[in-house]
Design an enzyme around this catalytic site. Structure first.
Site, short mmCIF file in Angstrom:
data_model
loop_
_atom_site.label_atom_id
_atom_site.label_comp_id
_atom_site.label_asym_id
_atom_site.label_seq_id
_atom_site.Cartn_x
_atom_site.Cartn_y
_atom_site.Cartn_z
N PRO A 232 0.84 -1.20 0.00
CA PRO A 232 0.00 0.00 0.00
C PRO A 232 0.88 1.25 0.00
O PRO A 232 1.57 1.53 0.97
CB PRO A 232 -0.81 -0.13 1.30
CG PRO A 232 -0.01 -1.05 2.17
CD PRO A 232 0.74 -1.96 1.26
N ASP A 408 5.85 2.14 2.21
CA ASP A 408 4.96 0.99 2.36
C ASP A 408 4.24 1.14 3.71
O ASP A 408 4.85 1.00 4.77
CB ASP A 408 5.79 -0.30 2.32
CG ASP A 408 4.93 -1.56 2.35
OD1 ASP A 408 3.75 -1.47 2.74
OD2 ASP A 408 5.46 -2.63 2.00
N HIS A 409 2.95 1.39 3.65
CA HIS A 409 2.20 1.68 4.87
C HIS A 409 2.03 0.45 5.76
O HIS A 409 1.59 0.56 6.90
CB HIS A 409 0.83 2.26 4.51
CG HIS A 409 0.34 3.29 5.50
ND1 HIS A 409 0.77 3.34 6.82
CD2 HIS A 409 -0.53 4.31 5.37
CE1 HIS A 409 0.18 4.32 7.44
NE2 HIS A 409 -0.63 4.94 6.59
N ARG A 410 2.39 -0.74 5.27
CA ARG A 410 2.37 -1.92 6.12
C ARG A 410 3.49 -1.86 7.15
O ARG A 410 3.38 -2.43 8.24
CB ARG A 410 2.53 -3.19 5.28
CG ARG A 410 1.43 -3.46 4.28
CD ARG A 410 1.75 -4.67 3.43
NE ARG A 410 3.00 -4.51 2.71
CZ ARG A 410 3.60 -5.46 2.00
NH1 ARG A 410 3.04 -6.66 1.92
NH2 ARG A 410 4.74 -5.24 1.37
#
Length: 439
Positions: A232, A408-410
């Site tokens: 994401p 990367d929003h993870r």
């Protein structure tokens, strides 16, 4: 004896490769270490050689086909490589017989000429529609160069012009056959107007052109899709006052120019980013999805996104944190030159832990870079523009650079991303701090 040469794992994480060009055909007799094919991996174009000699029995597929690691790339009859044995006259006869057999196997098609040319020249020949086997090479050892391709095209166009001139001289003779052919033309027009619609691909017209998505462009497309649909993406943007940096770079560039070293802003950006990575190690990482672990990297290998005619390549500067501004400038120039020649080695395209991209002076003010998967972030440096800003309640003109950070929003949240960006900005706004690094 039948020998299957299987596609080896020639690169980090390689699973498959695309056949760009076969350099041999079925029936050819090849020597050990002879180039047999050009293949495109995720990283670069590679010329494959056969480890043994033999007669080519079969190939993995047509040009454009994909071969997985461990699958046969080419099948050879190694016993045929040793034929014929005996005295010199017997060998000569045997060679002729072998050639005749190969010729018969191929119908009336002549044996394919072995052309010496760089992968970039072969690619350009395909783009120009030039049969490279017909081009006379003027380079060392008969190597075909880009200049040879251009000369071939000019000569071909000149030949077409002469043919058209000759054709126009016999126009009167053709008039006699016009009446006979007019009925056939009428029939073709009727069929075109009243034939049922085609369900296949639409034919090419003067209004469009179709370019096969192959080679490096195809690999870039696959990697971009995997990155965007796996991680994401979130992008933060900000501005940096690089007025001091502009002045310092200008001064140092004049000094390094005496050594024929080109100094851009990129070495300063690399130094600022590596300092920020040390303060925020979560950005110098990958995500192991199989084990659900964040893998922090202890070394700082910086990928530099480089635009070439063939597509986007990302050569890697290893241990960038241990190199001086001068050393980085030299290495950037060397890697960029090799990238444009498509001469980068696989090891120069592997192992990056963080990537920097730049739209350059002619680029936009901001962008949303795509993460170089499986990394977790990418930094974008954009154009520098003279703009009015407010300092101490006064309007002054400063050099302002746009920057972007996609993450990367993870793995990374917005708050640490903001701190990372401000850390990079701090060093670029105060570049004298970067010059304190002896390396």
């Amino acid at each position: 004896m039948i020998y299957e040469f299987k596609l080896p794992d020639i690169g980090e994480g390689l699973h498959e490769a695309e056949i760009i060009r076969w350099l041999v055909r079925e029936g050819d007799v090849v020597n050990a270490d002879q180039p047999i094919a050009e293949i495109q991996t995720d990283k670069a174009m590679v010329e494959m050689t056969t480890p043994v000699a033999g007669k080519v029995m079969s190939l993995a597929g047509p040009e454009g086909a994909t071969v997985n690691v461990g699958e046969p790339l080419i099948v050879l009859d190694t016993e045929a490589a040793g034929e014929p044995r005996g005295n010199q006259s017997e060998q000569s006869t045997g060679l002729k017989e072998t050639s005749a057999t190969v010729q018969a196997d191929r119908g009336t098609r002549p044996a394919r000429k072995r052309v010496i040319a760089a992968p970039s020249v072969r690619k350009r020949a395909r783009e120009m529609g030039v049969p490279i086997e017909e081009v006379e090479g003027t380079g060392e050892g008969g190597r075909v160069t880009l200049a040879d391709l251009e000369r071939y095209v000019r000569e071909r166009e000149a030949a077409v012009t002469v043919a058209e001139t000759v054709q126009s001289g016999i126009g009167k003779v053709e008039e006699a056959s016009f009446a006979r052919s007019s009925h056939a033309v009428s029939d073709r027009i009727s069929k075109a107007l009243f034939a049922p619609p085609s369900t296949g691909p639409s034919p090419l017209t003067e209004e469009e052109e179709r370019i096969p998505l192959r080679g490096l462009r195809k690999k870039i497309a696959e990697k971009m899709v995997k990155s965007v649909y796996t991680a994401p993406h979130v992008t933060g943007m900000d501005e940096i006052d690089v007025t001091k940096l502009v002045e310092i770079r200008k001064s140092l560039a004049a000094q390094l120019a005496e050594e024929r070293i080109k100094l851009t802003y990129l070495p300063f950006v690399i130094k600022a980013v590596t300092r920020a990575l040390k303060q925020y190690p979560m950005f110098n990482a990958t995500l192991d999805e199989e084990t659900n672990e964040i893998v922090l990297k202890k070394r700082y290998h910086i990928g530099i996104a480089t635009a070439t005619k063939a597509g986007l390549l990302v050569p890697v500067i290893r241990d960038a944190d241990q190199k001086s501004i001068r050393e980085l400038a030299i290495e950037i120039a060397e890697l960029s030159e090799k990238a444009h020649r498509q001469a980068l080695r696989l090891e120069e395209l592997q192992g990056s832990t963080f990537t920097i991209t730049s739209t350059g002076a002619g680029g936009g003010w901001f962008a949303t870079p795509v993460i170089n998967y499986p990394e977790v972030a990418i930094f974008g440096a954009h154009a520098i523009k003279r703009r009015p800003v407010v300092i101490d309640d006064e309007i002054v003109i400063r050099d302002i650079m746009g920057m972007s950070l996609t993450f990367d929003h993870r793995v990374i949240d917005g708050e640490p991303a903001g701190r990372f960006m401000r850390t990079v900005a701090h060093y670029l706004e105060n570049p004298e701090l970067l010059l304190l690094d002896v390396r």
